[in-house]
Structure formats: C-alpha cells, structure tokens
Design a protein around this motif. Structure first.
Motif, PDB file in Angstrom:
ATOM      1  N   ARG A 145     -32.823  55.216 -34.212  1.00 28.37           N
ATOM      2  CA  ARG A 145     -33.635  55.026 -32.460  1.00 28.37           C
ATOM      3  C   ARG A 145     -32.857  53.960 -31.731  1.00 28.37           C
ATOM      4  O   ARG A 145     -33.109  53.961 -30.586  1.00 28.37           O
ATOM      5  CB  ARG A 145     -35.054  55.092 -32.738  1.00 28.37           C
ATOM      6  N   MET A 146     -32.188  53.149 -32.691  1.00 28.10           N
ATOM      7  CA  MET A 146     -31.668  51.985 -31.619  1.00 28.10           C
ATOM      8  C   MET A 146     -30.403  52.572 -30.932  1.00 28.10           C
ATOM      9  O   MET A 146     -29.814  52.080 -30.054  1.00 28.10           O
ATOM     10  CB  MET A 146     -31.333  51.016 -32.464  1.00 28.10           C
ATOM     11  N   THR A 149     -27.704  51.865 -27.858  1.00 24.60           N
ATOM     12  CA  THR A 149     -27.585  50.530 -27.316  1.00 24.60           C
ATOM     13  C   THR A 149     -27.135  49.876 -28.751  1.00 24.60           C
ATOM     14  O   THR A 149     -26.213  49.103 -28.332  1.00 24.60           O
ATOM     15  CB  THR A 149     -29.035  50.126 -26.882  1.00 24.60           C
ATOM     16  N   VAL A 150     -27.464  50.007 -29.789  1.00 22.88           N
ATOM     17  CA  VAL A 150     -26.948  49.454 -31.123  1.00 22.88           C
ATOM     18  C   VAL A 150     -26.687  50.536 -32.073  1.00 22.88           C
ATOM     19  O   VAL A 150     -27.635  51.220 -32.429  1.00 22.88           O
ATOM     20  CB  VAL A 150     -28.060  48.703 -31.555  1.00 22.88           C
ATOM     21  N   SER A 151     -25.578  50.472 -32.405  1.00 23.77           N
ATOM     22  CA  SER A 151     -24.897  51.770 -33.416  1.00 23.77           C
ATOM     23  C   SER A 151     -24.838  50.827 -34.789  1.00 23.77           C
ATOM     24  O   SER A 151     -25.002  49.754 -34.723  1.00 23.77           O
ATOM     25  CB  SER A 151     -23.783  52.039 -33.149  1.00 23.77           C
ATOM     26  N   PHE A 182     -34.790  46.187 -29.964  1.00 23.14           N
ATOM     27  CA  PHE A 182     -35.069  45.575 -31.265  1.00 23.14           C
ATOM     28  C   PHE A 182     -36.579  45.339 -31.440  1.00 23.14           C
ATOM     29  O   PHE A 182     -37.333  45.676 -32.520  1.00 23.14           O
ATOM     30  CB  PHE A 182     -34.323  44.308 -31.471  1.00 23.14           C
ATOM     31  N   ASN A 183     -37.300  45.000 -30.204  1.00 24.30           N
ATOM     32  CA  ASN A 183     -38.750  44.793 -30.024  1.00 24.30           C
ATOM     33  C   ASN A 183     -39.488  46.227 -30.609  1.00 24.30           C
ATOM     34  O   ASN A 183     -40.469  46.374 -31.301  1.00 24.30           O
ATOM     35  CB  ASN A 183     -39.097  44.379 -28.994  1.00 24.30           C
ATOM     36  N   ASP A 184     -38.757  47.312 -30.101  1.00 23.35           N
ATOM     37  CA  ASP A 184     -39.390  48.458 -30.093  1.00 23.35           C
ATOM     38  C   ASP A 184     -39.155  49.293 -31.711  1.00 23.35           C
ATOM     39  O   ASP A 184     -39.868  50.017 -32.464  1.00 23.35           O
ATOM     40  CB  ASP A 184     -38.966  49.643 -29.412  1.00 23.35           C
ATOM     41  N   HIS A 185     -37.920  49.021 -32.259  1.00 26.52           N
ATOM     42  CA  HIS A 185     -37.557  49.691 -33.513  1.00 26.52           C
ATOM     43  C   HIS A 185     -37.200  48.659 -34.559  1.00 26.52           C
ATOM     44  O   HIS A 185     -36.670  49.528 -35.811  1.00 26.52           O
ATOM     45  CB  HIS A 185     -36.322  50.495 -33.122  1.00 26.52           C
ATOM     46  N   CYS A 186     -37.197  47.696 -34.476  1.00 26.55           N
ATOM     47  CA  CYS A 186     -36.959  46.614 -35.585  1.00 26.55           C
ATOM     48  C   CYS A 186     -38.223  46.160 -36.362  1.00 26.55           C
ATOM     49  O   CYS A 186     -38.616  45.223 -35.862  1.00 26.55           O
ATOM     50  CB  CYS A 186     -36.060  45.473 -35.709  1.00 26.55           C
ATOM     51  N   LYS A 187     -38.872  47.035 -37.170  1.00 25.68           N
ATOM     52  CA  LYS A 187     -40.164  46.799 -37.893  1.00 25.68           C
ATOM     53  C   LYS A 187     -40.171  46.632 -39.378  1.00 25.68           C
ATOM     54  O   LYS A 187     -39.075  47.359 -39.902  1.00 25.68           O
ATOM     55  CB  LYS A 187     -41.324  47.851 -37.387  1.00 25.68           C
TER      56      LYS A 187
END
Length: 285
Positions: A145-146, A149-151, A182-187
């Motif tokens: 989902r990143m 923006t981030v691959s 990152f805040n949304d998808h790095c959990k």
C-alpha cells in the motif's frame, strides 16, 4: 522555516548537536560531562525524556535546562520517529548546528570531543545505516500500500542511531510526503524507526550518505535487542577493539576509525569508564 543557505553572512563556528532520546535520567552523565568539558561553543545539547520524568539536571551540569517539549515514546512505533523529528526541529533553531547525532542514555563516546567533532565536521557524508535486507525482517515488512510513494526497490533497513548533515535534517522535519505513508502502513511487525530514515535518505540523498552507522552495537547474541554491557565487560582491550577493530572508508580513504559511539552500557559501567576516561579516551581531568 529554516533558511536554506549555503554561506553564512557572518563568521561562525559550526556546531554538533548532540540529541539524547531517553526514558528518564542520564546515568552516564558524569562521563559525558567530562567529554564536553572545555569545548563550549562547539556543541549543542538537546534532551527528549518521558513527560512523566520530572527531574531536572543540576545547574552545574551541561544538561541543565536542555530538555525540549517531549511526548511519550513507544519502542518500534511512529512515536519514536516523532521524538527524533522533535529533537531535530529544536536543534535546527540554532543555525550554527551543522551536524546532528541522536544518542540514548546507554550510549558512550569512544573518543575525546576534539576527535569526534573533527570527524563529523570534516566528513563529506552523513552516517545513516541503510541496506536492502531480503529476509522477512527486511523486505518482508514492506507493505504494498506504500506504492507508488515507496516501492519495494526503495525499501531499506537500518539503525535509528544516526548522524546527519543539516541538509538532511531539514528534509526530515519538513517531510510531508513519506512520513504519512510510513505512519499509515508501517505497523508491527514493521517498525518505523528501522525503515523510515534509511528509506528516506536512500531515495533523496543517496550520494551524501555513507550507508553506515557510527554508533556500535552488538547483535551477536540474537534477540530483539542488542547486548547490554555490564561492569565486568569494560576494559581497555574491549573498548579498543570497538575503536580500532574495524575497517571502513572515511572521505574516500581507508580508515580503522569507524565508530564514534557505542551502546548499550549499564549504569554500573560508569565507574570503570571514568577510570579509563583520561588514559584511553583522552578526556581532560
């Protein structure tokens, strides 16, 4: 809000910002006091502590009134990055701060102030550990989902104990593109403090990063946390092995000075460390 200037219109001495991210007190403060002694004007100190920690260092301490407005921090969560950005934002208010290093209450310096200051100020690179880890604890933490923006090819891992140049510090505190992703998808099991800065620096400032950390830690025993060293571990031989036992590149030349700081040292290591401060580290008495 920080002026992006390349030359100062007045004479100034560049400073190193020492930013301590701690839970509470600084048990190794006496060692750091010796480290900073006699070098006023070449450094700045910033403390980020738990809001519940009320104790203020004594007036005689270099840490007196150096605490910044702080919030609670949780290991492995976005709040860790928030604290680091908070430290950087406060440090950037002093335009003379040109290098920024983040430390913990368990960190120690491995050389005297002059050596570390010159190493950082004269370096043409920043020191952010950043590598492509193909394992499940590296690429396996990437969230699709990143994208875009981030691959996955952008994804990097590294230590949160970094040292960066002013240019990168400004980018980190002003980032509104990568931080939200990152805040949304790095959990969990993705830990933001291990991936955000290494990925950001690789994407934006790859050419001015060494891809290595200057803070030594021992992961040889395995587990989620590095080895904690106790009093019996501290010896001249042990510390010299960290100080000169590695090979790296510094400003394009081979060097055996690769680490300037080390962690994690138990409070009870203070006494033997102070005994070695003058003879090994070259601290002023």
């Amino acid at each position: 809000m920080v002026p992006r200037i390349s030359e100062y219109p007045y004479n100034h001495k560049p400073k190193v910002a020492f930013m301590f991210l701690t839970r509470g007190r600084l048990p190794l403060a006496p060692l750091w006091e010796r480290f900073f002694k006699g070098h006023k004007g070449l450094y700045s100190i910033y403390l980020h502590t738990s809001p519940e920690f009320p104790q203020e260092p004594p007036e005689s301490s270099v840490f007196h009134r150096r605490r910044i407005p702080s919030k609670a921090v949780q290991w492995g969560k976005a709040t860790m990055i928030d604290a680091e950005r908070r430290l950087l934002a406060n440090a950037l208010l002093d335009f003379s701060n040109e290098r920024f290093v983040v430390l913990s209450e368990t960190c120690i310096p491995l050389f005297n102030f002059t050596t570390i200051y010159n190493y950082l100020i004269k370096s043409n690179l920043s020191f952010v550990g950043s590598f492509d880890d193909p394992r499940h604890i590296g690429r396996g933490r990437y969230n699709k989902r990143m994208f875009p923006t981030v691959s996955l090819s952008d994804w990097r891992k590294g230590s949160q104990w970094f040292e960066i140049h002013q240019k990168i510090a400004i980018e980190v505190v002003s980032d509104v593109k990568f931080y939200p992703v990152f805040n949304d998808h790095c959990k969990a099991p993705c830990y933001m403090d291990e991936h955000y800065l290494p990925t950001l620096v690789t994407k934006l400032y790859l050419a001015i990063n060494s891809n290595t950390s200057i803070t030594w830690v021992d992961w040889s025993r395995g587990g989620a946390h590095p080895t904690k060293f106790v009093r019996k571990d501290v010896s001249e031989e042990f510390l010299n092995r960290i100080r000169y036992g590695f090979n790296c590149t510094y400003n394009g030349e081979l060097s055996n000075v690769c680490f300037l700081f080390a962690r994690k040292f138990h409070p009870r290591t203070l006494k033997p460390l102070l005994k070695l401060a003058a003879t090994l580290f070259g601290f002023d008495p």
